[in-house]
Scaffold this motif. Structure first.
Motif, PDB file in Angstrom:
ATOM      1  N   TYR A 216      58.124  27.994  22.346  1.00  0.00           N
ATOM      2  CA  TYR A 216      59.239  29.275  22.184  1.00  0.00           C
ATOM      3  C   TYR A 216      60.696  29.089  23.001  1.00  0.00           C
ATOM      4  O   TYR A 216      61.418  29.943  22.630  1.00  0.00           O
ATOM      5  N   SER A 280      56.253  41.410  28.080  1.00  0.00           N
ATOM      6  CA  SER A 280      56.345  40.148  27.995  1.00  0.00           C
ATOM      7  C   SER A 280      57.823  39.631  27.699  1.00  0.00           C
ATOM      8  O   SER A 280      58.510  40.229  27.293  1.00  0.00           O
ATOM      9  N   PRO A 285      56.151  38.495  20.094  1.00  0.00           N
ATOM     10  CA  PRO A 285      55.970  37.127  19.638  1.00  0.00           C
ATOM     11  C   PRO A 285      54.659  36.556  19.086  1.00  0.00           C
ATOM     12  O   PRO A 285      55.263  35.887  18.633  1.00  0.00           O
ATOM     13  N   TRP A 287      51.944  35.962  18.013  1.00  0.00           N
ATOM     14  CA  TRP A 287      51.424  35.071  18.786  1.00  0.00           C
ATOM     15  C   TRP A 287      49.833  34.555  18.296  1.00  0.00           C
ATOM     16  O   TRP A 287      49.799  34.021  17.627  1.00  0.00           O
ATOM     17  N   TRP A 288      49.120  36.144  18.210  1.00  0.00           N
ATOM     18  CA  TRP A 288      47.903  36.269  17.882  1.00  0.00           C
ATOM     19  C   TRP A 288      47.816  35.167  16.042  1.00  0.00           C
ATOM     20  O   TRP A 288      47.132  35.254  15.632  1.00  0.00           O
ATOM     21  N   LYS A 291      52.141  32.257  15.732  1.00  0.00           N
ATOM     22  CA  LYS A 291      52.724  31.119  16.181  1.00  0.00           C
ATOM     23  C   LYS A 291      51.060  30.301  16.857  1.00  0.00           C
ATOM     24  O   LYS A 291      51.642  28.617  16.914  1.00  0.00           O
ATOM     25  N   ARG A 292      50.398  30.689  16.925  1.00  0.00           N
ATOM     26  CA  ARG A 292      49.483  30.033  17.341  1.00  0.00           C
ATOM     27  C   ARG A 292      48.440  29.380  16.302  1.00  0.00           C
ATOM     28  O   ARG A 292      47.778  27.983  16.002  1.00  0.00           O
ATOM     29  N   TYR A 311      51.603  31.553  24.871  1.00  0.00           N
ATOM     30  CA  TYR A 311      51.620  32.548  25.035  1.00  0.00           C
ATOM     31  C   TYR A 311      51.549  33.153  26.859  1.00  0.00           C
ATOM     32  O   TYR A 311      52.416  34.140  26.843  1.00  0.00           O
TER      33      TYR A 311
END
Length: 456
Positions: A216, A280, A285, A287-288, A291-292, A311
């Motif tokens: 990030y 955050s 984000p 992320w879930w 990004k992951r 994260y």
């Protein structure tokens, strides 16, 4: 009233022009004053001699403030005029473009009356009277032409819809899919914190950059200042115990999820005003969902996968506040509950499952074996999900106006919806409802088409 500048300046005792004293007084002589004769006068400023080349005039007028204000306005006049011209041109362009494409002051193009339960009721008389139930406005869409086809598609999709109970995966199967994630996040959290947090040993030195590999921070220039601040304050927020260092790690207590254009940003801004609610470092984000898996945009391909540590770093600002409260109560016998909670507002957590076909084996019926919600529930059984929804047709039309790149018009919107429904109908011929919703790759007529089809 005018005065000689020599009479107004307090000369120093060691002034080089003692003859200037002779011109002082009520009987001022222009012949004796060197200033009036145009000679140079040396005066000292900060122990330096400087030449005074002009005659100072002191005027006792009362309109100096008004003239200064007038001069200020005059200096900004051209900026104001240019701004008004640009704003006028932008508004004129918007109005003309909106009128051309029929986007202004008209209701959504799909605001039909409710469909009759019996398909036989949709006869010619019903079609002829359809306009009586619709607010009249000028459009180039023929309802008699489009409505029977759309109604037939919707009836076909509705006849195939079956809501079945989804079998939840076992915890062991989830751990096999995400071994590293389960090794970082514990199954128990601090009992004195309302937010799910835990202390993790930090093995780096005080010169080590804890965010050096955070993706990030590497990819987002906008948030580098935030990570710069975290680097400076990182060591001060560690818990030091028996020559070891521990950092507080936290997950969100609640998630704001929902469809786009449903007010998630508005709720996010309002909750941030509460002193016990933290968020955050990045509002969304993703992320879930992305990004992951190394996804920023699926059409742009894959990047490096962002680990769970990246994260968790996003919540360090809030974790510092929680850590401060926990340390202040550590000396008391009865530790108080820390009521600060953390949230994040990635709306895609609800609907984006683009990546599962690339990383998880498909099940026999085309449905993903694991969902994002499965992992969140495994780590946080008590997590709160705030779902933001909206009238489906209005949301879809707003989504179209926001995300469509060009050729925006009510007729183009209508055609895209019809195409999307047709694709969804084709998917339902071979797959279940849940499989068609999760398989975004099967429907790509509009952005996030499966969500659109489920709304309609």
């Amino acid at each position: 009233m005018r005065h000689c500048v020599n009479c107004c300046i307090q000369l120093l005792p060691d002034d080089l022009h003692p003859q200037c004293f002779s011109c002082r007084g009520p009987y001022h002589s222009h012949h004796k004053c060197p200033i009036c004769k145009g000679e140079k006068i040396l005066f000292r400023v900060d122990s330096k001699q400087m030449n005074l080349l002009a005659v100072l005039e002191v005027r006792t007028e009362n309109n100096e403030s008004w003239s200064g204000l007038f001069r200020f306005k005059k200096g900004k006049r051209w900026s104001l005029v240019c701004g008004l011209i640009i704003m006028t041109l932008v508004m004129a362009s918007y109005i003309l473009t909106g009128a051309k494409h029929e986007l202004l002051l008209i209701p959504s193009s799909l605001r039909y009356r409710s469909f009759p339960n019996n398909p036989a009721l949709a006869d010619d008389e019903y079609l002829r009277n359809l306009k009586d139930f619709h607010q009249p406005f000028l459009m180039n869409i023929s309802y008699e032409k489009y409505y029977p086809n759309i109604k037939l598609i919707i009836n076909t999709i509705t006849s195939k819809v079956e809501f079945t109970t989804r079998q939840l995966p076992d915890l062991e199967d989830l751990e096999k899919q995400e071994l590293h994630m389960f090794s970082v996040i514990p199954n128990k959290f601090l009992p004195t914190s309302k937010n799910p947090c835990w202390y993790e040993e930090y093995t780096g030195k005080n010169t080590t950059d804890p965010y050096m590999t955070n993706l990030y921070a590497l990819y987002s220039k906008h948030f580098r200042s935030t990570f710069d601040y975290l680097r400076k304050e990182f060591w001060n927020h560690l818990y030091h115990f028996k020559e070891k260092h521990y950092r507080l790690r936290c997950l969100p207590h609640f998630y704001i999820i929902g469809q786009p254009k449903c007010g998630t940003t508005d709720l996010y801004d309002r909750l941030r005003l509460h002193p016990d609610v933290k968020f955050s470092a990045i509002k969304e984000p993703h992320w879930w969902t992305r990004k992951r898996f190394g996804i920023v945009r699926l059409r742009d391909g894959f990047r490096d996968r962002s680990p769970v540590e990246d994260y968790l770093d996003l919540f360090d600002l809030a974790a510092h506040e929680i850590h401060k409260g926990l340390r202040s109560d550590s000396g008391t016998e009865n530790s108080k509950m820390n009521h600060i909670v953390i949230g994040e507002a990635s709306a895609s957590t609800m609907w984006d499952n683009n990546a599962w076909t690339y990383f998880y084996d498909n099940s026999t019926d085309g449905e993903p074996p694991f969902l994002i919600q499965d992992f969140i529930h495994a780590f946080e059984p008590n997590a709160k999900l705030i779902v933001m929804l909206r009238d489906p047709v209005e949301r879809l039309y707003s989504d179209y106006l926001y995300f469509a790149s060009s050729n925006k018009s009510a007729e183009d919107f209508h055609e895209k919806v019809a195409e999307s429904l047709q694709l969804f109908e084709n998917c339902m011929l071979d797959y279940s409802l849940r499989a068609c919703v999760y398989n975004n790759t099967l429907n790509n007529a509009m952005p996030r088409t499966p969500s659109h089809c489920t709304e309609l």
